[in-house]
Design a protein around this motif. Structure first.
Motif, short mmCIF file in Angstrom:
data_model
loop_
_atom_site.label_atom_id
_atom_site.label_comp_id
_atom_site.label_asym_id
_atom_site.label_seq_id
_atom_site.Cartn_x
_atom_site.Cartn_y
_atom_site.Cartn_z
N VAL A 1 1.00 -1.01 0.47
CA VAL A 1 0.49 0.00 0.38
C VAL A 1 1.10 1.65 -0.03
O VAL A 1 0.83 2.46 -0.68
N ALA A 2 1.94 1.40 0.89
CA ALA A 2 2.87 2.68 0.54
C ALA A 2 3.26 2.47 -0.36
O ALA A 2 4.05 3.78 -0.91
N ALA A 3 3.41 1.75 -1.93
CA ALA A 3 4.58 2.21 -2.78
C ALA A 3 3.29 2.66 -3.25
O ALA A 3 3.64 2.49 -4.80
N LEU A 4 1.80 2.35 -3.46
CA LEU A 4 1.13 3.06 -4.32
C LEU A 4 1.00 4.22 -4.08
O LEU A 4 1.41 5.21 -3.67
N PRO A 5 0.61 4.95 -4.91
CA PRO A 5 0.45 6.51 -5.38
C PRO A 5 -0.55 7.22 -4.93
O PRO A 5 -1.49 7.90 -5.44
N LEU A 6 -0.58 6.94 -3.48
CA LEU A 6 -2.56 7.27 -3.22
C LEU A 6 -1.81 8.74 -3.09
O LEU A 6 -3.72 9.16 -2.85
N VAL A 7 -0.87 9.53 -3.11
CA VAL A 7 -1.35 10.88 -3.67
C VAL A 7 -1.94 11.02 -4.72
O VAL A 7 -2.66 12.52 -4.72
N THR A 8 -1.64 10.75 -5.61
CA THR A 8 -2.13 11.20 -7.27
C THR A 8 -4.01 9.92 -6.87
O THR A 8 -4.49 11.60 -7.56
N ALA A 9 -4.22 9.19 -6.14
CA ALA A 9 -5.35 8.68 -5.85
C ALA A 9 -5.78 9.44 -5.00
O ALA A 9 -7.44 9.75 -5.90
N GLY A 10 -5.50 10.12 -4.35
CA GLY A 10 -6.02 11.16 -3.60
C GLY A 10 -6.93 12.86 -4.39
O GLY A 10 -7.42 13.53 -4.03
N HIS A 11 -5.88 13.07 -5.69
CA HIS A 11 -6.58 14.54 -6.47
C HIS A 11 -7.14 13.73 -7.02
O HIS A 11 -8.69 13.02 -7.40
N PRO A 12 -8.32 15.21 -7.81
CA PRO A 12 -10.02 14.49 -8.38
C PRO A 12 -9.48 14.23 -9.21
O PRO A 12 -9.93 13.30 -9.87
N TYR A 13 -8.61 14.15 -9.97
CA TYR A 13 -8.53 13.19 -11.46
C TYR A 13 -6.92 13.25 -11.47
O TYR A 13 -6.27 13.88 -11.80
N ASN A 14 -6.67 11.45 -12.07
CA ASN A 14 -5.38 11.06 -12.26
C ASN A 14 -4.80 11.21 -14.11
O ASN A 14 -5.32 10.87 -15.12
N ALA A 15 -3.80 12.00 -14.10
CA ALA A 15 -4.09 13.17 -16.45
C ALA A 15 -3.08 11.79 -16.64
O ALA A 15 -3.22 11.97 -17.36
N GLU A 16 -2.41 11.19 -15.93
CA GLU A 16 -1.55 11.06 -16.15
C GLU A 16 -1.97 9.23 -16.33
O GLU A 16 -2.25 8.69 -17.77
N ALA A 17 -2.76 8.75 -16.37
CA ALA A 17 -3.58 8.02 -16.05
C ALA A 17 -4.71 7.97 -17.34
O ALA A 17 -5.02 7.00 -18.18
N LEU A 18 -5.28 9.14 -17.39
CA LEU A 18 -6.08 9.84 -18.81
C LEU A 18 -4.75 8.97 -20.24
O LEU A 18 -5.72 9.08 -21.40
N VAL A 19 -3.57 9.91 -20.01
CA VAL A 19 -2.48 9.75 -21.23
C VAL A 19 -2.54 7.28 -21.73
O VAL A 19 -2.19 7.68 -22.40
N HIS A 20 -2.62 7.12 -20.79
CA HIS A 20 -2.41 5.88 -20.68
C HIS A 20 -3.49 5.30 -21.33
O HIS A 20 -3.40 4.41 -21.57
N GLY A 21 -4.77 5.75 -21.10
CA GLY A 21 -6.25 5.20 -21.49
C GLY A 21 -6.59 4.97 -23.01
O GLY A 21 -6.77 4.66 -23.63
N LEU A 22 -5.73 6.52 -23.33
CA LEU A 22 -5.89 7.11 -24.34
C LEU A 22 -5.02 5.94 -25.57
O LEU A 22 -4.87 6.20 -27.24
N SER A 23 -3.30 5.86 -24.88
CA SER A 23 -2.82 4.80 -25.98
C SER A 23 -2.86 3.97 -26.02
O SER A 23 -4.16 3.05 -25.84
N PRO A 24 -2.54 3.47 -27.88
CA PRO A 24 -3.63 2.10 -28.48
C PRO A 24 -2.99 0.75 -28.10
O PRO A 24 -3.03 -0.21 -28.83
N ASP A 25 -2.33 1.28 -27.03
CA ASP A 25 -0.94 -0.27 -27.30
C ASP A 25 -2.05 -1.54 -26.15
O ASP A 25 -2.34 -1.15 -25.11
N PRO A 26 -2.38 -2.74 -26.31
CA PRO A 26 -3.80 -3.65 -26.04
C PRO A 26 -2.84 -4.44 -24.56
O PRO A 26 -3.79 -4.88 -24.13
N ALA A 27 -1.88 -3.40 -24.25
CA ALA A 27 -1.05 -4.25 -23.11
C ALA A 27 -2.20 -3.78 -21.72
O ALA A 27 -2.71 -2.67 -21.73
N PRO A 28 -2.73 -4.47 -20.93
CA PRO A 28 -3.12 -3.93 -20.02
C PRO A 28 -2.35 -2.24 -19.73
O PRO A 28 -1.09 -1.92 -19.33
#
Length: 409
Positions: free
Chosen positions: A277-304
């Motif tokens: 749990v300490a290794a999780l980005p809890l600071v990022t998770a506590g923000h209203p929105y994770n912009a980095e996750a959106l960038v990964h979500g827009l990637s065409p890469d079919p990997a997880p």
């Protein structure tokens, strides 16, 4: 620095007089083996999965539940068990549990995605909004999806792109999502569009997107059902059942297990959880929105999705921690609200991430209509928002508990 296991230990258990020895582990494993055999007998009495009986589905869930608990206990307390026997049965039980879980997972995923499509396209009625005051602008309605409270008003994202007349190449979720999400809402909230054209464009492809998802996931569910039936009739399963039957009468403990305290091994499982749990980005998770996750979500890469794996690992470690506590309590442990809320948030995280991956996979289907790809892109973005909402809920409950413990310590 990660909080150590004493922050997670149940105070009531800590005050229990005397050590909890390997005899408690043996009793717990015998009980779980008995539950496994009882579920297997119920499965056979109801005629198996082939007839679709409800009792058979309950039996399959009970088989998975007991198999998971035996596997988790063998993992946590493996120093007290015969090594060869443990390493032989543990992967077999994990195989059985995973095989039996696939059909239910596909069924739940399809239901989740179709429900989301109906909501996003306007098929699900939206609660009536209060009438705005004269001269005031009515804000978009915001609904909490995780139980975590958020502040502020979120307006519906505006659709700015139109689909081409004819598709020229397989459309990916990346292009569809990029065309639909320009002002994402914070996790834990879902904005209901108020302008009819926004939903009108989505409704065009929602029906075909739902049909495509239903075909793909129903086919996957049928294959998982066949695989489960084959597994339950295989010699491999009968060998596992024979080993569990022996476990119900005799647990192969090591020579010194009868006098060895289980608490240090359970504490080690807690510590692995807190470190993860300490290794999780809890600071990022506590923000209203994770912009980095959106960038990964827009990637065409079919990997997880690269951010999901650590959260899935925490979910697994939390489950092992719960099973270790059950052994110490000689059965179902007293409900701890923090662990219950954390587990529910991580379950939602897993379900939403897998649903988003299914929508992305469907959007990569060759020669689908642009409107279908558009709807799948909106669906993918919605499920990734659910992922962020689950992370926020986990962060909120976990950090709140840490602050309360620090204040009373």
């Amino acid at each position: 620095m990660a909080m150590r296991h004493h922050d997670l230990t149940d105070p009531a258990a800590a005050q229990t007089a005397g050590p909890v020895t390997g005899e408690a582990l043996a009793a717990y494993l015998r009980d779980q083996a008995t539950e496994f055999l009882r579920a297997l007998r119920l499965h056979r009495e109801t005629g198996g999965w082939g007839n679709g009986a409800e009792g058979s589905a309950d039996a399959a869930r009970a088989l998975r539940r007991s198999a998971r608990r035996i596997t988790g206990s063998l993992h946590t307390y493996r120093p007290l068990l015969d090594a060869d026997w443990s390493e032989e049965i543990r992967p077999e039980l994990a195989w059985l549990s995973g095989t039996l879980a696939m059909e239910h997972a596909y069924e739940a995923r399809l239901e989740r995605l179709l429900t989301a499509l109906q909501r996003l396209s306007g098929a699900t009625p939206v609660p009536a909004q209060p009438e705005p005051l004269p001269g005031a602008t009515a804000p978009a309605h915001t609904t909490l999806t995780t139980g975590a409270r958020t502040t502020g008003t979120t307006r519906a994202p505006r659709t700015t792109a139109t689909a081409p007349a004819t598709p020229t190449a397989p459309t990916t979720t990346a292009t569809a999502t990029a065309a639909t999400t320009t002002a994402p809402a914070p996790p834990g909230t879902r904005a209901h569009p108020t302008a009819p054209p926004d939903r009108g464009n989505l409704t065009v492809g929602a029906a075909k997107a739902g049909a495509l998802l239903e075909r793909q996931l129903t086919l996957a569910r049928t294959r998982a059902h066949s695989t489960a039936l084959q597994a339950l009739g295989s010699s491999r399963f009968h060998a596992v059942a024979d080993k569990v039957a022996l476990l119900a009468s005799e647990v192969p403990l090591t020579a010194g297990a009868a006098t060895t305290d289980l608490r240090p091994l359970a504490a080690a499982a807690e510590e692995r959880l807190t470190d993860a749990v300490a290794a999780l980005p809890l600071v990022t998770a506590g923000h209203p929105y994770n912009a980095e996750a959106l960038v990964h979500g827009l990637s065409p890469d079919p990997a997880p999705h690269p951010q999901d794996a650590p959260w899935h690992q925490v979910r697994l470690l939390l489950r092992l921690h719960r099973y270790a506590r059950e052994v110490l309590h000689a059965g179902p442990e007293p409900v701890e609200v923090r662990l219950l809320q954390a587990g529910q948030a991580l379950d939602r995280h897993r379900d939403a991430s897998e649903a988003a991956a299914a929508a992305a996979q469907a959007a990569r289907t060759p020669r689908i209509a642009p409107a279908t790809a558009y709807a799948l892109g909106v669906l993918h973005a919605d499920q990734r928002h659910e992922v962020e909402a689950a992370r926020y809920a986990f962060q909120h409950s976990w950090q709140k508990d840490r602050k309360e413990r620090a204040g009373t310590g």
